[in-house]
Scaffold this active site. Structure first.
Site, mmCIF file in Angstrom:
data_model
loop_
_atom_site.group_PDB
_atom_site.id
_atom_site.type_symbol
_atom_site.label_atom_id
_atom_site.label_comp_id
_atom_site.label_asym_id
_atom_site.label_seq_id
_atom_site.Cartn_x
_atom_site.Cartn_y
_atom_site.Cartn_z
ATOM 1 N N ARG A 110 17.919 -17.855 51.116
ATOM 2 C CA ARG A 110 18.740 -18.901 51.732
ATOM 3 C C ARG A 110 20.181 -18.409 51.823
ATOM 4 N NH1 ARG A 110 15.222 -23.577 50.937
ATOM 5 N NH2 ARG A 110 14.384 -23.718 53.028
ATOM 6 N N ASP A 131 14.637 -18.749 58.888
ATOM 7 C CA ASP A 131 14.118 -19.506 57.745
ATOM 8 C C ASP A 131 13.024 -20.478 58.186
ATOM 9 O OD1 ASP A 131 13.768 -21.092 55.549
ATOM 10 O OD2 ASP A 131 15.877 -21.599 55.292
ATOM 11 N N SER A 154 12.832 -24.033 56.463
ATOM 12 C CA SER A 154 13.737 -25.062 56.979
ATOM 13 C C SER A 154 13.267 -25.579 58.330
ATOM 14 C CB SER A 154 15.156 -24.513 57.137
ATOM 15 O OG SER A 154 15.691 -24.213 55.884
ATOM 16 N N TYR A 214 17.554 -23.994 44.956
ATOM 17 C CA TYR A 214 16.336 -24.769 44.709
ATOM 18 C C TYR A 214 16.467 -25.575 43.417
ATOM 19 C CZ TYR A 214 13.970 -22.020 48.297
ATOM 20 O OH TYR A 214 13.597 -21.441 49.483
HETATM 21 P P1 NAD Z 1 12.333 -27.855 48.513
HETATM 22 O O1 NAD Z 1 11.408 -28.033 49.655
HETATM 23 O O2 NAD Z 1 12.130 -26.715 47.582
HETATM 24 O O3 NAD Z 1 12.352 -29.213 47.630
HETATM 25 C C1 NAD Z 1 12.615 -30.458 48.246
HETATM 26 C C2 NAD Z 1 13.603 -31.231 47.414
HETATM 27 O O4 NAD Z 1 12.980 -31.741 46.248
HETATM 28 C C3 NAD Z 1 14.815 -30.425 46.929
HETATM 29 O O5 NAD Z 1 16.006 -31.036 47.356
HETATM 30 C C4 NAD Z 1 14.675 -30.467 45.416
HETATM 31 O O6 NAD Z 1 15.933 -30.473 44.760
HETATM 32 C C5 NAD Z 1 13.926 -31.763 45.214
HETATM 33 N N1 NAD Z 1 13.283 -31.901 43.907
HETATM 34 C C6 NAD Z 1 12.633 -30.959 43.177
HETATM 35 N N2 NAD Z 1 12.205 -31.480 42.015
HETATM 36 C C7 NAD Z 1 12.560 -32.797 42.006
HETATM 37 C C8 NAD Z 1 12.375 -33.863 41.092
HETATM 38 N N3 NAD Z 1 11.739 -33.687 39.931
HETATM 39 N N4 NAD Z 1 12.902 -35.074 41.407
HETATM 40 C C9 NAD Z 1 13.547 -35.265 42.583
HETATM 41 N N5 NAD Z 1 13.745 -34.303 43.495
HETATM 42 C C10 NAD Z 1 13.258 -33.065 43.213
HETATM 43 O O7 NAD Z 1 13.829 -27.819 49.040
HETATM 44 P P2 NAD Z 1 14.381 -27.253 50.418
HETATM 45 O O8 NAD Z 1 14.281 -28.273 51.452
HETATM 46 O O9 NAD Z 1 13.747 -25.947 50.673
HETATM 47 O O10 NAD Z 1 15.921 -27.044 50.061
HETATM 48 C C11 NAD Z 1 16.288 -26.304 48.914
HETATM 49 C C12 NAD Z 1 17.727 -25.877 48.997
HETATM 50 O O11 NAD Z 1 17.945 -24.865 49.964
HETATM 51 C C13 NAD Z 1 18.722 -26.944 49.334
HETATM 52 O O12 NAD Z 1 19.851 -26.716 48.531
HETATM 53 C C14 NAD Z 1 19.044 -26.691 50.779
HETATM 54 O O13 NAD Z 1 20.277 -27.233 51.155
HETATM 55 C C15 NAD Z 1 19.070 -25.209 50.738
HETATM 56 N N6 NAD Z 1 18.927 -24.578 52.048
HETATM 57 C C16 NAD Z 1 19.799 -23.568 52.376
HETATM 58 C C17 NAD Z 1 19.657 -22.901 53.572
HETATM 59 C C18 NAD Z 1 20.583 -21.779 53.932
HETATM 60 O O14 NAD Z 1 21.679 -21.725 53.446
HETATM 61 N N7 NAD Z 1 20.145 -20.846 54.735
HETATM 62 C C19 NAD Z 1 18.645 -23.254 54.425
HETATM 63 C C20 NAD Z 1 17.774 -24.285 54.062
HETATM 64 C C21 NAD Z 1 17.917 -24.932 52.844
#
Ligand code: NAD
Length: 373
Positions: free
Chosen positions: A118, A126, A129, A226
């Site tokens: 990320r 990605d 996403s 994450y």
């Molecule tokens: P994910 O699919 O891994 O998880 C979904 C969500 O569930 C996350 O927000 C996580 O914090 C939450 N979660 C996990 N355990 C939990 C619990 N016990 N109770 C409540 N919530 C819980 O997450 P994702 O959509 O892949 O995103 C992960 C991170 O990556 C975020 O910070 C997102 O902003 C970031 N991101 C960055 C980029 C980039 O910079 N290129 C791109 C996409 C996402």
């Protein structure tokens, strides 16, 4: 360099890893593209559209003959993949170690696109996403369809209908899109996550954050962005908060995942039993074990108290045309980034941050550090 695009064979998989648009771009790079007949059918892309874009069409064997790169949505059957070929697809590595071992044994250099770091440079490659965004949207649409009431508040001559209350659990990419979609449909939205950084994001979309804030949540985010697995003490506090919140909700969308681990259990059957009849829960984590007790992959469950629980194992495939278009662009950006213009082929430097993160097999071995026994 010949690029092969295979028809997906996993049950219920309607996506395809290339589109006519990306085929044209590969040809402009100097590649040859060969697409398996019927590969685009599930995403409404006929063979003729691939042919018009300049691809050749053929059987799996035709397409793989002489290919140096194979593109997939999911990992293809290792049988018949030529030795030395590079494979770029979403490989579900933690749950598919036998298949990875078969790729390694067959001399396939497999790249797991879901391991894309990320980082800013990799944002447009990605797949997690691009696909999660569509899943978050579609989950709300599915919930709205299953819900026997309207989402927005309506003031009519016959009286007022109150707005639906939606609670989004897990505010990553899918959760943010679920909040936005539920708001657009007129619901009153609240949301929760373990990562405190999401609080402002929820507010900026017009949702109400519902949070536990303690020392542990200050460190709940890994360097990669994450969530970590939380302690039992945290889980107990979270369970109390969920109990308090959930009985008042009409719609619950759960999206919580922890990379490489089963999905965290966020809602118990006892909590579901406090919800009103006709309420709808959509569990986006159902194929990773589920966030909701009682959710079943690809089944519509109706509990004794009349709560509908939906869980689809392959959400992006439910919007196959858009999901394919975005997935195909993610792959195109990856290939373009590592394309040697003079040699007209893909060159993957071993020391590149992206290559190190996604390469799972090479030299006959499973090479990824996160997949070692
Ligand atoms: P994910 O699919 O891994 O998880 C979904 C969500 O569930 C996350 O927000 C996580 O914090 C939450 N979660 C996990 N355990 C939990 C619990 N016990 N109770 C409540 N919530 C819980 O997450 P994702 O959509 O892949 O995103 C992960 C991170 O990556 C975020 O910070 C997102 O902003 C970031 N991101 C960055 C980029 C980039 O910079 N290129 C791109 C996409 C996402």
């Amino acid at each position: 360099m010949k690029i092969a695009v295979l028809a997906e064979t996993a049950a219920g998989e309607k996506r395809v890893a290339a589109t006519p648009e990306t085929v044209k771009k590969y040809l402009a790079l100097g590649a040859i593209v060969s697409v398996e007949s019927g590969a685009g059918a599930g995403a409404n892309i006929p063979d003729s559209a691939f042919a018009d874009a300049g691809a050749t069409l053929g059987t799996r064997a035709d397409v793989l003959a002489g290919a140096a790169l194979v593109l997939g949505v999911q990992g293809p059957d290792p049988a018949g993949l030529p030795t030395g070929i590079t494979l770029a697809a979403s490989l579900n590595p933690h749950q598919s170690k036998d298949r990875l071992a078969a790729y390694a044994a067959g001399g396939v250099e497999a790249l797991a696109m879901e391991f894309m770091p990320r980082i800013t440079r990799a944002q447009s490659m990605d797949i997690l996403s691009s696909q999660a965004n569509l899943s978050g949207y579609k989950a709300v649409i599915d919930a709205a369809e299953a819900y026997g009431r309207a989402f927005p508040m309506m003031m009519t001559a016959a009286g007022t209908i109150s707005a639906a209350r939606a609670f989004i659990m897990g505010v990553g990419v899918a959760g943010l899109q679920a909040i936005a979609t539920a708001r657009r449909l007129g619901a009153v939205v609240s949301a929760t996550d373990v990562r405190l950084a999401t609080k402002e994001q929820i507010q900026s979309l017009g949702g109400k954050p519902v949070f536990i804030e303690d020392e542990e949540t200050k460190a709940a985010e890994t360097a990669g962005g994450y969530a970590k697995e939380m302690s039992d003490a945290y889980k107990a506090k979270q369970a109390a908060l969920v109990s308090e919140t959930i009985a008042k909700q009409d719609i619950v969308i759960t999206t919580a995942l922890i990379p490489g681990r089963p999905a965290p259990r966020l809602v118990t059957a006892a909590q579901v039993a406090t919800m009103k009849p006709g309420s709808v829960i959509v569990d986006l984590a159902v194929s990773q074990g589920g966030n909701v007790e009682g959710s079943k992959a690809d089944e519509r469950v109706v509990t004794d108290n009349g709560v509908i629980i939906l869980g689809f194992s392959n959400y992006p495939s439910r919007l196959a045309a858009d999901a394919s278009a975005l997935f195909a662009r993610n792959l195109l950006t990856f290939v373009t980034t590592f394309w040697d213009k003079e040699a007209k082929k893909l060159v993957l430097p071993e020391d590149d941050e992206i290559v190190k993160a996604i390469k799972v097999t090479g030299g006959g071995q499973i090479v990824h550090p996160g997949l070692q026994p």
